[in-house]
Design a protein around this motif. Structure first.
Motif, PDB file in Angstrom:
ATOM      1  N   ALA A  66       0.846  -1.201   0.000  1.00 47.95           N
ATOM      2  CA  ALA A  66       0.000   0.000   0.000  1.00 47.95           C
ATOM      3  C   ALA A  66       0.870   1.234   0.000  1.00 47.95           C
ATOM      4  O   ALA A  66       1.328   1.673   1.031  1.00 47.95           O
ATOM      5  CB  ALA A  66      -0.901  -0.008   1.230  1.00 47.95           C
ATOM      6  N   ARG A  67       1.090   1.753  -1.174  1.00 51.09           N
ATOM      7  CA  ARG A  67       1.907   2.964  -1.247  1.00 51.09           C
ATOM      8  C   ARG A  67       1.450   3.968  -0.209  1.00 51.09           C
ATOM      9  O   ARG A  67       0.282   4.019   0.134  1.00 51.09           O
ATOM     10  CB  ARG A  67       1.802   3.568  -2.650  1.00 51.09           C
ATOM     11  CG  ARG A  67       2.542   2.720  -3.668  1.00 51.09           C
ATOM     12  CD  ARG A  67       2.125   3.086  -5.048  1.00 51.09           C
ATOM     13  NE  ARG A  67       1.405   1.915  -5.551  1.00 51.09           N
ATOM     14  CZ  ARG A  67       0.438   1.951  -6.423  1.00 51.09           C
ATOM     15  NH1 ARG A  67       0.058   3.076  -6.936  1.00 51.09           N
ATOM     16  NH2 ARG A  67      -0.148   0.854  -6.814  1.00 51.09           N
ATOM     17  N   HIS A  78      -2.881   7.325  -1.809  1.00 54.63           N
ATOM     18  CA  HIS A  78      -3.247   5.995  -2.323  1.00 54.63           C
ATOM     19  C   HIS A  78      -3.481   5.020  -1.176  1.00 54.63           C
ATOM     20  O   HIS A  78      -4.460   4.268  -1.166  1.00 54.63           O
ATOM     21  CB  HIS A  78      -2.177   5.448  -3.261  1.00 54.63           C
ATOM     22  CG  HIS A  78      -2.510   4.095  -3.797  1.00 54.63           C
ATOM     23  ND1 HIS A  78      -2.159   2.941  -3.149  1.00 54.63           N
ATOM     24  CD2 HIS A  78      -3.192   3.719  -4.903  1.00 54.63           C
ATOM     25  CE1 HIS A  78      -2.595   1.897  -3.835  1.00 54.63           C
ATOM     26  NE2 HIS A  78      -3.228   2.343  -4.910  1.00 54.63           N
ATOM     27  N   ARG A 108      -6.715   5.865   0.575  1.00 54.52           N
ATOM     28  CA  ARG A 108      -7.847   5.474  -0.262  1.00 54.52           C
ATOM     29  C   ARG A 108      -8.074   3.956  -0.166  1.00 54.52           C
ATOM     30  O   ARG A 108      -9.210   3.505  -0.051  1.00 54.52           O
ATOM     31  CB  ARG A 108      -7.574   5.895  -1.704  1.00 54.52           C
ATOM     32  CG  ARG A 108      -8.802   6.083  -2.521  1.00 54.52           C
ATOM     33  CD  ARG A 108      -8.500   6.664  -3.894  1.00 54.52           C
ATOM     34  NE  ARG A 108      -8.372   8.100  -3.836  1.00 54.52           N
ATOM     35  CZ  ARG A 108      -7.302   8.790  -4.246  1.00 54.52           C
ATOM     36  NH1 ARG A 108      -6.273   8.165  -4.767  1.00 54.52           N
ATOM     37  NH2 ARG A 108      -7.274  10.091  -4.160  1.00 54.52           N
ATOM     38  N   LEU A 109      -7.002   3.188  -0.207  1.00 57.73           N
ATOM     39  CA  LEU A 109      -7.090   1.724  -0.119  1.00 57.73           C
ATOM     40  C   LEU A 109      -7.698   1.296   1.218  1.00 57.73           C
ATOM     41  O   LEU A 109      -8.628   0.501   1.270  1.00 57.73           O
ATOM     42  CB  LEU A 109      -5.689   1.133  -0.296  1.00 57.73           C
ATOM     43  CG  LEU A 109      -5.549  -0.360  -0.484  1.00 57.73           C
ATOM     44  CD1 LEU A 109      -6.182  -0.809  -1.784  1.00 57.73           C
ATOM     45  CD2 LEU A 109      -4.070  -0.742  -0.477  1.00 57.73           C
ATOM     46  N   SER A 130     -15.183   3.285  -6.913  1.00 62.24           N
ATOM     47  CA  SER A 130     -13.818   3.235  -6.376  1.00 62.24           C
ATOM     48  C   SER A 130     -13.756   2.446  -5.075  1.00 62.24           C
ATOM     49  O   SER A 130     -12.759   1.797  -4.792  1.00 62.24           O
ATOM     50  CB  SER A 130     -13.226   4.636  -6.220  1.00 62.24           C
ATOM     51  OG  SER A 130     -13.906   5.369  -5.242  1.00 62.24           O
ATOM     52  N   TYR A 149     -11.011  -0.596  -4.934  1.00 61.86           N
ATOM     53  CA  TYR A 149      -9.964  -0.725  -3.923  1.00 61.86           C
ATOM     54  C   TYR A 149     -10.217  -1.906  -2.985  1.00 61.86           C
ATOM     55  O   TYR A 149      -9.280  -2.600  -2.594  1.00 61.86           O
ATOM     56  CB  TYR A 149      -9.811   0.568  -3.127  1.00 61.86           C
ATOM     57  CG  TYR A 149      -9.129   1.651  -3.909  1.00 61.86           C
ATOM     58  CD1 TYR A 149      -7.756   1.609  -4.122  1.00 61.86           C
ATOM     59  CD2 TYR A 149      -9.836   2.713  -4.451  1.00 61.86           C
ATOM     60  CE1 TYR A 149      -7.110   2.597  -4.849  1.00 61.86           C
ATOM     61  CE2 TYR A 149      -9.200   3.710  -5.175  1.00 61.86           C
ATOM     62  CZ  TYR A 149      -7.837   3.644  -5.377  1.00 61.86           C
ATOM     63  OH  TYR A 149      -7.205   4.611  -6.096  1.00 61.86           O
TER      64      TYR A 149
END
Length: 186
Positions: A27-28, A32, A35-36, A163, A167
């Motif tokens: 998980a960057r 990002h 959001r994940l 989204s 995700y």
């Protein structure tokens, strides 16, 4: 891929426990990663939260108790989801939970359901301010991820159901789950 699909261990406990761990992508950090984690939490709340149909059914059947929960975690090197709790029938709980996740990732969610969960997520975020320990942990996580500590409200307000599904599918891949059954010692 996961190394082992399932494991069984015995411990001196009163009731069996089942925990399912989903191995997510790296998980960057930053937006990002947020959001994940947030999308997956919203999806899990819709599917397994206390106001979901499945939760009510499992609770009424005595398959879960108040300790049934999930946790989503991610950082720069890894991410995972942990789901589970005490249960008298771990195999039945595993089957029903995985079926619900599989169905939920392919079905459309109503905007009313998503809006309800958005409000809960925002409420939880505001409650961080009530606890010095939680607030400090949140600020430290944001600092490590190079993220604005107040980025969540805007992200949640603008997140679409598409989204959320996208995700959550990355985190809740049924091919990347390991179940651990903890049984009472004999």
């Amino acid at each position: 891929a996961v190394r082992r699909r399932s494991a069984r261990i015995e411990m001196p406990i009163a009731m069996p426990m089942l925990y399912m761990g989903f191995k997510g992508p790296a998980a960057r950090s930053g937006l990002h990663g947020l959001r994940l984690e947030t999308s997956t939490s919203v999806m899990l709340d819709l599917l397994l939260g206390e106001t979901s149909r499945l939760y009510e059914e499992l609770y009424a059947e005595g398959l879960i108790g108040d300790d049934f929960s999930w946790h989503v975690q991610g950082d720069r090197s890894m991410s995972y989801v942990m789901v589970g709790g005490q249960t008298p029938d771990p195999l039945k709980l595993e089957r029903r939970t995985l079926e619900a996740i599989e169905r939920g990732l392919s079905s459309r969610r109503t905007s009313v359901d998503v809006e309800r969960v958005r409000r809960r997520v925002l409420g939880d975020h505001v409650r961080l301010l009530d606890s010095m320990e939680s607030l400090c942990g949140h600020l430290a996580d944001c600092h490590r991820s190079r993220l604005d500590p107040f980025a969540l409200p805007e992200l949640v307000a603008n997140i679409s159901t598409a989204s959320i599904r996208k995700y959550a599918r990355q985190m809740l891949d049924l091919g990347r789950v390991t179940s651990v059954l903890v049984s009472p010692s004999r």
